[in-house]
Design a protein around this motif. Structure first.
Motif, PDB file in Angstrom:
ATOM      1  N   ASN A  58       0.861  -1.176   0.000  1.00  0.00           N
ATOM      2  CA  ASN A  58       0.000   0.000   0.000  1.00  0.00           C
ATOM      3  C   ASN A  58       0.903   1.233   0.000  1.00  0.00           C
ATOM      4  OD1 ASN A  58      -3.005  -1.003   0.798  1.00  0.00           O
ATOM      5  ND2 ASN A  58      -1.475  -2.257   1.821  1.00  0.00           N
ATOM      6  N   TYR A  59       0.552   2.221  -0.823  1.00  0.00           N
ATOM      7  CA  TYR A  59       1.385   3.408  -0.969  1.00  0.00           C
ATOM      8  C   TYR A  59       0.568   4.681  -0.812  1.00  0.00           C
ATOM      9  CZ  TYR A  59       4.634   0.137  -3.199  1.00  0.00           C
ATOM     10  OH  TYR A  59       5.474  -0.918  -3.462  1.00  0.00           O
ATOM     11  N   ALA A  60       1.224   5.705  -0.291  1.00  0.00           N
ATOM     12  CA  ALA A  60       0.634   7.037  -0.331  1.00  0.00           C
ATOM     13  C   ALA A  60       0.609   7.483  -1.787  1.00  0.00           C
ATOM     14  CB  ALA A  60       1.465   7.998   0.508  1.00  0.00           C
ATOM     15  N   ASP A  61      -0.394   8.266  -2.147  1.00  0.00           N
ATOM     16  CA  ASP A  61      -0.504   8.720  -3.532  1.00  0.00           C
ATOM     17  C   ASP A  61       0.751   9.474  -3.974  1.00  0.00           C
ATOM     18  OD1 ASP A  61      -4.075   9.466  -3.381  1.00  0.00           O
ATOM     19  OD2 ASP A  61      -3.002   7.606  -3.800  1.00  0.00           O
ATOM     20  N   SER A  62       1.375  10.179  -3.052  1.00  0.00           N
ATOM     21  CA  SER A  62       2.520  11.023  -3.403  1.00  0.00           C
ATOM     22  C   SER A  62       3.765  10.222  -3.794  1.00  0.00           C
ATOM     23  CB  SER A  62       2.853  11.945  -2.234  1.00  0.00           C
ATOM     24  OG  SER A  62       3.170  11.193  -1.069  1.00  0.00           O
ATOM     25  N   VAL A  63       3.788   8.919  -3.463  1.00  0.00           N
ATOM     26  CA  VAL A  63       4.990   8.127  -3.763  1.00  0.00           C
ATOM     27  C   VAL A  63       4.724   7.003  -4.763  1.00  0.00           C
ATOM     28  CG1 VAL A  63       5.860   8.634  -1.452  1.00  0.00           C
ATOM     29  CG2 VAL A  63       4.740   6.435  -1.890  1.00  0.00           C
ATOM     30  N   LYS A  64       3.483   6.825  -5.164  1.00  0.00           N
ATOM     31  CA  LYS A  64       3.162   5.763  -6.123  1.00  0.00           C
ATOM     32  C   LYS A  64       3.944   5.944  -7.406  1.00  0.00           C
ATOM     33  CE  LYS A  64      -1.523   4.608  -4.563  1.00  0.00           C
ATOM     34  NZ  LYS A  64      -2.969   4.693  -4.863  1.00  0.00           N
ATOM     35  N   GLY A  65       4.503   4.837  -7.885  1.00  0.00           N
ATOM     36  CA  GLY A  65       5.285   4.876  -9.102  1.00  0.00           C
ATOM     37  C   GLY A  65       6.741   5.230  -8.891  1.00  0.00           C
TER      38      GLY A  65
END
Length: 119
Positions: A58-65
């Motif tokens: 699971n990732y914070a949106d700010s670090v996805k990718g």
């Protein structure tokens, strides 16, 4: 007694990479999830990424990718590969584990490691 020991922080230029590691040790019966939180100066601690016992990340949106979390269950260790780092990723990164020790389920925290992204 359970301990979390994190490592791998440092100073990196924007666009660079770092890899954080966190190892849990002690009287551990089962680890439900492990992950990383971060706290920037003047801001609240926020979730960066976590991975559950079955390997679901699971990732914070700010670090996805850009960030990838992985886990070695045999070593009770979690890794965070951070690529394309940005100045806004700067902060103290805290390892966290949601686990059962010999007695009960609880939350455990590492000592924190500084990540600074700056040119």
């Amino acid at each position: 007694q359970v301990q979390l020991v994190g490592s791998g922080g440092g100073l990196v230029q924007p666009g660079g990479s770092l890899r954080l590691s966190c190892a849990a040790s002690g009287s551990i019966a089962f680890i439900y999830s492990m992950g990383w939180y971060r706290q920037a100066p003047g801001k609240q601690r926020e979730t960066v990424a976590f991975i559950t016992w079955d390997g679901t990340p699971n990732y914070a949106d700010s670090v996805k990718g850009r960030f990838t979390i992985s886990r070695d269950n045999a070593k009770n260790t979690v890794y965070l590969q951070m690529n394309n780092l940005k100045p806004e990723d700067t902060g103290v990164y805290y390892c966290h584990a949601d686990l059962y020790d010999d007695l009960a389920r609880g939350d455990y925290w590492g000592q924190g490691t500084q990540v600074t992204v700056s040119s």
